[in-house]
Motif scaffolding. Structure first.
Motif, PDB file in Angstrom:
ATOM      1  N   CYS A  16      -7.560  -5.771   5.616  1.00  0.00           N
ATOM      2  CA  CYS A  16      -6.822  -5.371   4.414  1.00  0.00           C
ATOM      3  C   CYS A  16      -7.038  -6.406   3.304  1.00  0.00           C
ATOM      4  CB  CYS A  16      -5.340  -5.259   4.755  1.00  0.00           C
ATOM      5  SG  CYS A  16      -4.331  -4.723   3.373  1.00  0.00           S
ATOM      6  N   ARG A  57       0.811  -1.215   0.000  1.00  0.00           N
ATOM      7  CA  ARG A  57       0.000   0.000   0.000  1.00  0.00           C
ATOM      8  C   ARG A  57       0.849   1.271   0.000  1.00  0.00           C
ATOM      9  NH1 ARG A  57      -4.393  -0.930   4.557  1.00  0.00           N
ATOM     10  NH2 ARG A  57      -5.398   0.788   3.490  1.00  0.00           N
ATOM     11  N   SER A 104      -5.147  -6.788   0.664  1.00  0.00           N
ATOM     12  CA  SER A 104      -3.887  -7.291   0.127  1.00  0.00           C
ATOM     13  C   SER A 104      -3.095  -8.069   1.174  1.00  0.00           C
ATOM     14  CB  SER A 104      -3.045  -6.123  -0.407  1.00  0.00           C
ATOM     15  OG  SER A 104      -2.800  -5.190   0.615  1.00  0.00           O
TER      16      SER A 104
END
Length: 73
Positions: free
Chosen positions: A37, A22, A39
């Motif tokens: 999150c 990020r 990812s």
């Protein structure tokens, strides 16, 4: 499984906590708190300590052994 930044493959810890996916820095409290999150990539080794590994909590019992249900279930 609860997600923590400290158990993510994208977390780099040094002078600051940095997420390579990020491209942002975060506080230590944020990295150690649960998140959602998208990812997240699990890594069982803790980013903050070398010898600590992720250990999931055991699920709690919904009813004590031998207890009678009020709802007839």
């Amino acid at each position: 499984m609860t997600q923590y930044c400290r158990y993510c493959c994208h977390m780099v810890v040094g002078d600051h906590q940095y997420c390579t996916e990020r491209n942002e820095t975060m506080s230590e409290a944020t990295a150690k708190s649960p998140n959602r999150c998208h990812s997240f990539a699990f890594n069982p080794i803790d980013a903050f300590g070398g010898d600590h590994e992720y250990t999931p909590r055991e699920p709690k019992k919904t009813q004590c052994d031998g207890q009678i249900s009020l709802f007839g279930g």
